[in-house]
Design a protein around this motif. Structure first.
Motif, short mmCIF file in Angstrom:
data_model
loop_
_atom_site.label_atom_id
_atom_site.label_comp_id
_atom_site.label_asym_id
_atom_site.label_seq_id
_atom_site.Cartn_x
_atom_site.Cartn_y
_atom_site.Cartn_z
N THR A 1 0.83 -1.20 0.00
CA THR A 1 0.00 0.00 0.00
C THR A 1 0.87 1.25 0.00
N ALA A 2 1.92 1.25 0.83
CA ALA A 2 2.81 2.42 0.92
C ALA A 2 3.56 2.64 -0.39
N VAL A 3 4.02 1.55 -1.02
CA VAL A 3 4.73 1.67 -2.30
C VAL A 3 3.80 2.24 -3.36
N GLY A 4 2.54 1.80 -3.34
CA GLY A 4 1.56 2.33 -4.29
C GLY A 4 1.32 3.82 -4.10
N LEU A 5 1.58 4.31 -2.89
CA LEU A 5 1.41 5.74 -2.59
C LEU A 5 2.70 6.54 -2.77
N GLY A 6 3.77 5.83 -3.21
CA GLY A 6 5.01 6.56 -3.51
C GLY A 6 6.20 6.25 -2.62
N MET A 7 6.05 5.35 -1.64
CA MET A 7 7.19 5.04 -0.79
C MET A 7 8.24 4.26 -1.58
N ARG A 8 9.49 4.61 -1.41
CA ARG A 8 10.61 3.90 -2.02
C ARG A 8 11.19 2.94 -1.00
N THR A 9 11.26 1.65 -1.35
CA THR A 9 11.76 0.65 -0.41
C THR A 9 13.28 0.75 -0.26
N LEU A 10 13.81 0.02 0.72
CA LEU A 10 15.26 -0.02 0.93
C LEU A 10 15.97 -0.47 -0.34
N PHE A 11 15.47 -1.52 -0.97
CA PHE A 11 16.13 -2.05 -2.17
C PHE A 11 16.04 -1.06 -3.32
N GLN A 12 14.89 -0.40 -3.48
CA GLN A 12 14.75 0.59 -4.54
C GLN A 12 15.69 1.77 -4.33
N HIS A 13 15.84 2.20 -3.08
CA HIS A 13 16.80 3.26 -2.79
C HIS A 13 18.21 2.79 -3.13
N GLY A 14 18.51 1.52 -2.81
CA GLY A 14 19.81 0.96 -3.14
C GLY A 14 20.07 0.94 -4.64
N LEU A 15 19.04 0.60 -5.45
CA LEU A 15 19.19 0.62 -6.91
C LEU A 15 19.53 2.02 -7.40
N ASP A 16 18.87 3.03 -6.83
CA ASP A 16 19.17 4.41 -7.22
C ASP A 16 20.62 4.76 -6.91
N LEU A 17 21.10 4.36 -5.73
CA LEU A 17 22.48 4.66 -5.35
C LEU A 17 23.47 3.92 -6.25
N ALA A 18 23.11 2.68 -6.64
CA ALA A 18 23.98 1.91 -7.53
C ALA A 18 24.06 2.57 -8.90
N LEU A 19 22.95 3.10 -9.40
CA LEU A 19 22.94 3.78 -10.69
C LEU A 19 23.69 5.11 -10.62
N GLN A 20 23.75 5.71 -9.44
CA GLN A 20 24.48 6.96 -9.26
C GLN A 20 25.98 6.74 -9.05
N GLY A 21 26.38 5.48 -8.90
CA GLY A 21 27.78 5.18 -8.69
C GLY A 21 28.24 5.29 -7.25
N GLN A 22 27.28 5.38 -6.31
CA GLN A 22 27.66 5.48 -4.91
C GLN A 22 27.97 4.13 -4.29
N THR A 23 27.38 3.06 -4.82
CA THR A 23 27.63 1.72 -4.31
C THR A 23 27.43 0.72 -5.45
N THR A 24 27.51 -0.56 -5.13
CA THR A 24 27.36 -1.60 -6.16
C THR A 24 26.05 -2.37 -5.95
N LEU A 25 25.57 -2.99 -7.01
CA LEU A 25 24.37 -3.82 -6.90
C LEU A 25 24.60 -4.96 -5.92
N GLU A 26 25.81 -5.54 -5.96
CA GLU A 26 26.13 -6.64 -5.06
C GLU A 26 26.05 -6.21 -3.60
N GLU A 27 26.50 -5.00 -3.31
CA GLU A 27 26.46 -4.48 -1.95
C GLU A 27 25.01 -4.25 -1.50
N VAL A 28 24.19 -3.75 -2.39
CA VAL A 28 22.77 -3.53 -2.06
C VAL A 28 22.09 -4.86 -1.77
#
Length: 553
Positions: free
Chosen positions: A518-545
């Protein structure tokens, strides 16, 4: 070529391969001279070059075989343990039966020449890590068994341990271990007794790393020294103990939280490093981006209610709460905290520590605090129903309350409180915000390398929808400025706001998965989704997430 010339040539080899920086190499040379240790061992002890990578570089530089298997020790008569330990060499048998010498410092040939003289044959060196060599020697030359404490009167045992702890070499050794940990920005020091030796490990950016090992004969003196400094009972080795100590390292005072625990081979000790100067109480520094900061500030501006930070031990919950308290700490507010323990002192905040041994628990402290006319309350952790009920009562009577809860996600915190016995209508009336968090290692900006993810990965995680350009990720490489490609950590966060749809879901007694959906449907970004964003920004790796969030790839 003499030993010093070989050391200089090897140092140039490390610089050429970007395994260390000029600044760190200069620091290692200084420490090597002060301790009169070989440069190779100093580089490893300081953690400037990971031990396995250092051994690989030695093998390449010396053009010698690199041995990674368990050492099958075969020590001939006439070679003393002191000689072998001093030179870091172990005679052994290779799998085919051939004699060889495992050596951790081939730049100094003195040890090998001594073995050649004793054996009357030419040496056949192979490269191993220093800790592997020392561990093999410790098991081959076990120290004389220490007398059991029952053989002494309590006073005699205590005095014997105190003498061990107060001798000058032990004091210098413990100070060196602590200084190394602080210099490397470790969060914890682990002293772990095993069969034959005491292992020293540092937690760097959330990951444990082997640093050094000492023979069992040194274990009691090292552990006793730490216990003396933390004002613990050094004669009591059967029960866990907790304490604190304050040490000046490199001119600045640093606090340590100390915990001891009995194990099969002796007392295990963990020192949590509480370096106040290294803690940055700023939401942006903790990994909150602009939308998350706005959500957090909105929750903090409410005059009453509960804000929870959730996650496993070591996920940054307490730092998040301290950052929130800093934002709330204004002259017109009275802030009270009850913690276990008090990790950092905040000026202008009234802080107290629980003392279960005298009945001063989170619940009793919180109950007393409500009579102190506070505006903001912080409870270190909600552990039981009684504390949860008082927290809800505090929020209902006009107080803003901050606390932590051990759950794996923000939505799971809601169901955990319901399971504790909190009525759903009370929970929906008081809970304002739940912060789920983890810490991931941050990629080193100097050596990270980008790559294009496989189409299957892009499709599975819908990376093309999270990036305005062709999605690219990064891989950790490692250089002399970082630890295996990482340097520092940043937060993964999910913020669950209690809005009307979420409140209806709670009142319907939905499970954690449904509440999260329900929260995701309302716009909440999960821990893993935040991690994907950081991986795409070059702050961390997919493996680390994936490692931190335990999400399957």
């Amino acid at each position: 070529m003499e030993t010093l010339e070989r050391e200089e040539a090897f140092a140039a080899h490390l610089l050429e391969r970007s395994l260390i920086s000029d600044a760190l190499l200069a620091q290692a040379r200084t420490v090597s001279r002060e301790l009169q240790d070989p440069l190779v061992w100093t580089l490893s002890k300081l953690g400037f070059v990971p031990e396995n990578r250092l051994a690989d570089a030695l093998a390449e530089f010396m053009r010698l075989p690199r041995l990674r298997e368990r050492l099958d020790v075969d020590i001939p008569e006439g070679l003393s343990s002191e000689f072998l330990k001093f030179h870091g060499v172990v005679p052994m048998k290779l799998p085919g039966g051939e004699s060889a010498q495992a050596v951790s410092n081939p730049l100094d040939e003195t040890g090998l020449r001594g073995i050649e003289f004793a054996m009357g044959a030419r040496a056949n060196p192979v490269i191993c890590t220093h800790s592997d060599v020392q561990a093999a020697l410790a098991s081959s030359f076990p120290a004389a068994a220490e007398p059991k404490s029952s053989q002494f009167e309590p006073g005699e045992a205590s005095e014997s341990l105190r003498d061990l702890a107060s001798d000058a070499p032990t004091i210098r050794l413990v100070q060196r271990i602590v200084t190394m940990a602080v210099d490397q920005r470790a969060s914890d020091i682990h002293l772990e007794p095993t069969e034959g030796f005491l292992k020293v490990r540092f937690r760097l950016d959330g990951v444990l790393n082997d640093v050094e090992s000492f023979p069992t004969a040194r274990s009691s003196s090292i552990v006793s020294r730490v216990k003396v400094m933390a004002k613990l009972n050094i004669a009591e080795r059967r029960l866990p103990q907790d304490g604190r100590l304050h040490i000046t390292v490199n001119g600045k005072g640093i606090d340590f939280r100390v915990a001891t625990s009995p194990t099969l081979h002796g007392e295990s000790v963990v020192l949590r490093i509480l370096d106040r100067q290294e803690v940055e109480l700023d939401f942006g520094r903790l990994g909150f981006d602009s939308p998350l900061i706005e959500t957090m500030k909105s929750a903090l501006q409410k005059p009453y209610g509960i804000i929870l930070s959730t996650g496993p031990t070591g996920s940054g919950k307490t730092t998040t709460l301290y950052t929130a308290l800093k934002a709330l700490n204004t002259p017109e507010r009275k802030i009270l905290t009850v913690e276990d323990p008090i990790e950092y002192t905040l000026e202008g905040v009234n802080q107290t520590q629980v003392r279960p041994q005298i009945g001063y628990s989170f619940a009793s402290a919180l109950r007393a605090f409500l009579r102190q006319d506070p505006d903001v309350l912080m409870v270190g952790e909600i552990r039981d129903r009684e504390t949860a009920e008082i927290a809800v009562q505090a929020a209902l009577t006009g107080h803003l309350l901050l606390s932590t809860l051990h759950t794996n996600s923000a939505s799971a915190a809601v169901t955990r409180l319901l399971d504790m016995g909190i009525d759903d209508f009370l929970l929906t009336s008081t809970l304002n915000l739940v912060i789920g968090q983890r810490l991931v290692r941050r990629l080193c900006e100097h050596c990270r390398e980008s790559y294009c993810p496989d189409p299957e990965v892009i499709c599975r995680y819908q990376l093309d929808k999270r990036s305005e350009t062709a999605p690219r990720m990064f891989v950790a490489k490692g250089c002399g400025l970082c630890s295996d490609g990482y340097k520092g950590r940043t937060g993964l966060l999910e913020l669950l706001e209690l809005n009307e749809p979420i409140r209806r879901s709670i009142l319907a007694r939905d499970d954690a998965f449904t509440i999260e959906s329900t929260a995701v449907g309302l716009g909440m970004r999960t821990l893993f989704q935040h991690g994907l964003d950081l991986a795409l920004q070059g702050q961390t790796t997919l493996e680390e997430v994936v490692r931190v969030t335990r999400t399957s790839t």
